[in-house]
Design a protein around this motif. Sequence first.
Motif, short mmCIF file in Angstrom:
data_model
loop_
_atom_site.label_atom_id
_atom_site.label_comp_id
_atom_site.label_asym_id
_atom_site.label_seq_id
_atom_site.Cartn_x
_atom_site.Cartn_y
_atom_site.Cartn_z
N SER A 177 -86.36 -74.21 32.41
CA SER A 177 -86.66 -75.60 32.73
C SER A 177 -87.93 -75.67 33.57
CB SER A 177 -85.52 -76.24 33.51
OG SER A 177 -84.31 -76.22 32.79
N CYS A 178 -88.65 -76.76 33.42
CA CYS A 178 -89.84 -77.01 34.23
C CYS A 178 -89.85 -78.48 34.61
CB CYS A 178 -91.11 -76.65 33.47
SG CYS A 178 -92.63 -77.16 34.31
N VAL A 179 -89.81 -78.75 35.90
CA VAL A 179 -89.84 -80.12 36.40
C VAL A 179 -91.22 -80.41 36.94
CG1 VAL A 179 -88.83 -81.78 37.97
CG2 VAL A 179 -87.40 -79.99 36.98
N ALA A 180 -91.81 -81.50 36.49
CA ALA A 180 -93.12 -81.94 36.98
C ALA A 180 -92.94 -83.06 38.00
CB ALA A 180 -93.97 -82.43 35.81
N SER A 181 -93.87 -83.12 38.95
CA SER A 181 -93.79 -84.14 40.01
C SER A 181 -94.19 -85.51 39.50
CB SER A 181 -94.65 -83.74 41.21
OG SER A 181 -96.00 -83.56 40.80
N GLU A 182 -94.83 -85.55 38.32
CA GLU A 182 -95.18 -86.82 37.72
C GLU A 182 -95.30 -86.63 36.21
OE1 GLU A 182 -98.97 -86.85 40.05
OE2 GLU A 182 -99.79 -87.55 38.14
N SER A 183 -95.42 -87.73 35.49
CA SER A 183 -95.51 -87.65 34.04
C SER A 183 -96.87 -87.12 33.61
CB SER A 183 -95.29 -89.04 33.44
OG SER A 183 -95.41 -89.00 32.04
N ILE A 184 -96.85 -86.17 32.68
CA ILE A 184 -98.07 -85.55 32.18
C ILE A 184 -98.03 -85.55 30.65
CG2 ILE A 184 -99.43 -83.42 32.04
CD1 ILE A 184 -99.61 -84.69 34.72
N LEU A 185 -99.18 -85.85 30.03
CA LEU A 185 -99.23 -85.97 28.59
C LEU A 185 -98.76 -84.71 27.88
CD1 LEU A 185 -100.08 -87.46 26.00
CD2 LEU A 185 -102.39 -86.56 26.37
N CYS A 186 -99.36 -83.58 28.23
CA CYS A 186 -99.12 -82.34 27.52
C CYS A 186 -98.52 -81.31 28.46
CB CYS A 186 -100.42 -81.82 26.92
SG CYS A 186 -100.26 -80.27 26.00
N MET A 187 -97.39 -80.74 28.07
CA MET A 187 -96.77 -79.70 28.88
C MET A 187 -96.54 -78.47 28.01
SD MET A 187 -94.19 -81.84 31.37
CE MET A 187 -93.96 -80.44 32.49
N ALA A 188 -96.57 -77.33 28.66
CA ALA A 188 -96.60 -76.09 27.88
C ALA A 188 -95.83 -74.97 28.56
CB ALA A 188 -98.06 -75.64 27.71
N TRP A 189 -95.46 -73.99 27.75
CA TRP A 189 -94.93 -72.73 28.23
C TRP A 189 -95.89 -71.61 27.84
CZ3 TRP A 189 -91.16 -72.45 31.65
CH2 TRP A 189 -90.23 -73.50 31.74
N PHE A 190 -96.22 -70.79 28.81
CA PHE A 190 -97.00 -69.59 28.61
C PHE A 190 -96.19 -68.41 29.14
CE2 PHE A 190 -101.47 -70.72 27.58
CZ PHE A 190 -101.34 -72.10 27.57
#
Length: 119
Positions: free
Chosen positions: A21-34
């Motif tokens: 899981s990855c929680v962001a502090s705000e909404s972001i258009l593009c999210m990724a896993w590396f």
Amino acid sequence: QVQLVESGGGSVQAGGSLRLSCVASESILCMAWFRQSPHGGREGVATIDKLGNPTYVGFVAGRFTVSRDNDKNTIYLQMNNLKPGDTSTYYCAAGALIPCNPWRSFDTWGQGTRVNVSS
């Protein structure tokens, strides 16, 4: 500055599953896993845009599924049939990128979560 926090790493045997899981502090258009490459640097695994459109790199081969919950600013990586070669530190990344794909350069990164797969 957007902050990303990953969780869900651990140790499993080959053939097992994990969900990151990855929680962001705000909404972001593009999210990724590396993930950390054994040869140095980081290699893309998957991306997902705000509409939920995923893009995967070849080695995922149907084993991994990326999903997104916009209400929670969270993305997930369901990893099935894990192999020892999947052992790595997995990182979440984010950016206002169009198109959203794992071959783009991201400027916001999480701290990483470790995945160990034993044979």
